[in-house]
Design an enzyme around this catalytic site. Structure first.
Site, PDB file in Angstrom:
ATOM      1  N   GLY A  48       0.806  -1.219   0.000  1.00  0.00           N
ATOM      2  CA  GLY A  48       0.000   0.000   0.000  1.00  0.00           C
ATOM      3  C   GLY A  48       0.836   1.265   0.000  1.00  0.00           C
ATOM      4  CB  CYS A  49       3.678   2.344   2.092  1.00  0.00           C
ATOM      5  SG  CYS A  49       2.784   2.306   3.660  1.00  0.00           S
ATOM      6  CB  THR A  50       5.142   0.375  -2.784  1.00  0.00           C
ATOM      7  OG1 THR A  50       6.095  -0.061  -1.808  1.00  0.00           O
ATOM      8  CG2 THR A  50       5.803   0.467  -4.148  1.00  0.00           C
TER       9      THR A  50
END
Length: 159
Positions: A48-50
């Site tokens: 998700g953060c990527t």
């Protein structure tokens, strides 16, 4: 869930000085006179953060053209942020807050629901700080996917 700090529109944005992925100190006060998007994410190199970071990267030219600066903050150590930046070609500052002081002051660390359970952790959050250093927009519990597109719509930037 216990009470925790939540910033709202019109609040003074808490200043900070953090180290970026290149070892430089970055302060919010250095950006007075500019509009800044400050976003908090749980961990570099997670799916998700990527996705969220790459969405900011892919929209950065348009955001910059609209006069917006992007700063990403996570509790990751500088070395992990350096790897994240290099691996994904991220071209905006990624700031390390390993002791979670800034995350906590901005209401982006605390109790949250995860799969129906109450846990303590990073609350994925995005803020727009105006040229005077005030919160123009505060968004808590944002979704990683589609968030930048929603932010562009909210800020009335052309698609």
């Amino acid at each position: 869930m216990s009470e925790q700090t939540r910033l709202a529109e019109g609040d003074a944005a808490p200043d900070f000085t953090l180290t970026d992925s290149e070892g430089n100190e970055v302060s919010l006060r250095d950006h007075l006179g500019s509009t800044v998007i400050v976003y908090f994410y749980p961990a570099a190199n997670t799916p998700g953060c990527t996705k969220q970071a790459c969405d900011f990267r892919d929209n950065l030219a348009d955001l910059n053209d609209a006069g917006l600066t992007v700063l990403g903050i996570s509790p990751d150590p500088v070395a992990k942020l350096t790897s994240f930046r290099e691996e994904h070609g991220l071209t905006f500052p990624l700031l390390a807050d390993p002791d979670k002081t800034v995350l906590t002051r901005w209401g982006a660390f605390g109790e949250k629901k995860l799969y129906g359970k109450t846990v303590t952790g990073v609350i994925r959050s995005t803020f727009v700080v105006d040229k005077e250093g005030r919160i123009a927009k505060a968004m808590y519990n944002v979704k990683a996917t589609g968030h930048v597109a929603k932010l562009r719509r909210d800020l009335k930037l052309a698609d």
